[in-house]
Design a protein around this motif. Structure first.
Motif, mmCIF file in Angstrom:
data_model
loop_
_atom_site.group_PDB
_atom_site.id
_atom_site.type_symbol
_atom_site.label_atom_id
_atom_site.label_comp_id
_atom_site.label_asym_id
_atom_site.label_seq_id
_atom_site.Cartn_x
_atom_site.Cartn_y
_atom_site.Cartn_z
ATOM 1 N N GLU A 1 93.395 6.000 14.020
ATOM 2 C CA GLU A 1 93.882 5.508 15.314
ATOM 3 C C GLU A 1 95.180 6.192 15.763
ATOM 4 O OE1 GLU A 1 93.095 3.594 12.648
ATOM 5 O OE2 GLU A 1 94.462 1.854 12.482
ATOM 6 N N ASP A 2 95.769 6.975 14.898
ATOM 7 C CA ASP A 2 96.947 7.767 15.283
ATOM 8 C C ASP A 2 96.551 9.059 15.993
ATOM 9 O OD1 ASP A 2 98.442 6.807 12.163
ATOM 10 O OD2 ASP A 2 98.820 5.949 14.152
ATOM 11 N N SER A 3 95.264 9.341 16.027
ATOM 12 C CA SER A 3 94.795 10.546 16.721
ATOM 13 C C SER A 3 95.119 10.442 18.207
ATOM 14 C CB SER A 3 93.274 10.696 16.542
ATOM 15 O OG SER A 3 92.940 10.857 15.184
ATOM 16 N N ALA A 4 95.787 11.461 18.721
ATOM 17 C CA ALA A 4 96.217 11.481 20.118
ATOM 18 C C ALA A 4 96.950 12.796 20.350
ATOM 19 C CB ALA A 4 97.159 10.316 20.432
ATOM 20 N N THR A 5 97.365 13.022 21.588
ATOM 21 C CA THR A 5 98.270 14.125 21.877
ATOM 22 C C THR A 5 99.677 13.563 21.963
ATOM 23 O OG1 THR A 5 96.600 15.434 23.035
ATOM 24 C CG2 THR A 5 98.899 15.916 23.541
ATOM 25 N N TYR A 6 100.590 14.170 21.252
ATOM 26 C CA TYR A 6 101.983 13.720 21.232
ATOM 27 C C TYR A 6 102.819 14.702 22.040
ATOM 28 C CZ TYR A 6 100.537 10.303 17.830
ATOM 29 O OH TYR A 6 99.904 9.244 17.220
ATOM 30 N N LEU A 7 103.526 14.166 23.003
ATOM 31 C CA LEU A 7 104.314 14.961 23.932
ATOM 32 C C LEU A 7 105.793 14.664 23.738
ATOM 33 C CD1 LEU A 7 102.181 14.005 27.054
ATOM 34 C CD2 LEU A 7 102.220 16.272 26.040
ATOM 35 N N CYS A 8 106.601 15.702 23.781
ATOM 36 C CA CYS A 8 108.030 15.446 23.847
ATOM 37 C C CYS A 8 108.552 15.921 25.190
ATOM 38 C CB CYS A 8 108.805 16.071 22.692
ATOM 39 S SG CYS A 8 109.001 17.838 22.765
ATOM 40 N N ALA A 9 109.658 15.366 25.611
ATOM 41 C CA ALA A 9 110.184 15.638 26.943
ATOM 42 C C ALA A 9 111.692 15.505 26.937
ATOM 43 C CB ALA A 9 109.576 14.671 27.962
ATOM 44 N N ALA A 10 112.317 16.208 27.880
ATOM 45 C CA ALA A 10 113.760 16.108 28.048
ATOM 46 C C ALA A 10 114.081 16.093 29.523
ATOM 47 C CB ALA A 10 114.462 17.281 27.361
ATOM 48 N N PRO A 11 115.122 15.401 29.936
ATOM 49 C CA PRO A 11 115.525 15.427 31.342
ATOM 50 C C PRO A 11 115.970 16.836 31.711
ATOM 51 C CG PRO A 11 116.621 13.645 30.184
ATOM 52 C CD PRO A 11 115.989 14.521 29.149
ATOM 53 N N GLY A 12 115.723 17.196 32.933
ATOM 54 C CA GLY A 12 116.177 18.509 33.391
ATOM 55 C C GLY A 12 115.156 19.178 34.269
ATOM 56 N N GLY A 13 113.910 18.660 34.259
ATOM 57 C CA GLY A 13 112.872 19.260 35.078
ATOM 58 C C GLY A 13 112.886 18.751 36.487
#
Lengths: 114, 111
Positions: B81-93
């Motif tokens: 159930e941990d299967s997924a796409t993991y995204l990271c992001a930062a402010p600045g866009g």
């Protein structure tokens, strides 16, 4: 259960047609974002609003895309005329502005332009 | 130009096999680093916010850490159930609140 609601979930249209996507942000959230997701580019920020005022739309093709927020419960993204390269999933997200980065996303509108 | 780069693009693990996902960033004046999870056909779902180097956050089998140049998402004894796409992001866009997302790591946990 508060959530961001997007319509339509799926849209297939022909090149040159107008497409309007709608978003109802979470009640009380004052920031609203439009993102586009494709396999090649990932998630791209198109435009965003704070307190209904457009703050940045630099990620959006100006000649064919427009984003508006006519009231606090509705944000719209319009493409006119649509082109095949616009095919993507368009996400709306809203935030309270109090915890930067904690955005709540809708389930997206999958657009296919033939 | 602000950039967020994730690796690997895809990762296949056996159930119980721990690993780490990487997110490196070049964002001036970093105001936080964020992790999201995205399931197929769904929008991204917020997981963690990290604000300063050395900070750690945990949720179930996930632990996120932050250094001055990168963040890691550690997955301990994962389940299918941990299967997924993991995204990271930062402010600045695009403005004070717009997030720049990495392209994600597609994680598959096999039973």
């Amino acid at each position: 259960d508060a959530r961001v609601t997007q319509t339509p979930r799926h849209k297939v249209t022909e090149m040159g047609q107008e497409v309007t996507m709608r978003c109802q942000p979470i009640l009380g959230h004052n920031t609203v974002f439009w993102y586009r997701q494709t396999m090649m580019q990932g998630l791209e920020l198109l435009a965003y609003f704070r307190n209904r005022a457009p703050l940045d739309d630099s990620g959006m093709p100006k000649d064919r895309f427009s984003a508006e927020m006519p009231d606090a419960t509705l944000a719209t993204l319009k493409i006119q005329p649509s082109e095949p390269r616009d095919s993507a999933v368009y996400f709306c997200a809203s935030g309270s502005g109090q915890v930067t980065g904690e955005l709540f996303f809708g389930e997206g509108s999958r657009l296919t332009v033939l | 130009e602000d950039q967020v780069t994730q690796s690997p693009e895809a990762l296949r693990l056996q159930e119980g096999e721990s690993s780490s996902l990487n997110c490196s960033y070049t964002v001036s004046g970093l105001r936080g680093l964020f992790w999201y999870r995205q399931d197929p056909g769904k929008g991204p779902e917020f997981l963690f916010t990290l604000y300063s180097a050395g900070e750690e956050k945990e949720k179930e089998r996930l632990k996120a850490t932050l250094t001055k140049k990168e963040s890691f998402l550690h997955i301990t004894a994962p389940k299918p159930e941990d299967s997924a796409t993991y995204l990271c992001a930062a402010p600045g866009g695009g403005g004070a609140d717009g997030l720049t997302f990495g392209k994600g790591t597609h994680l598959i946990i096999q039973p």
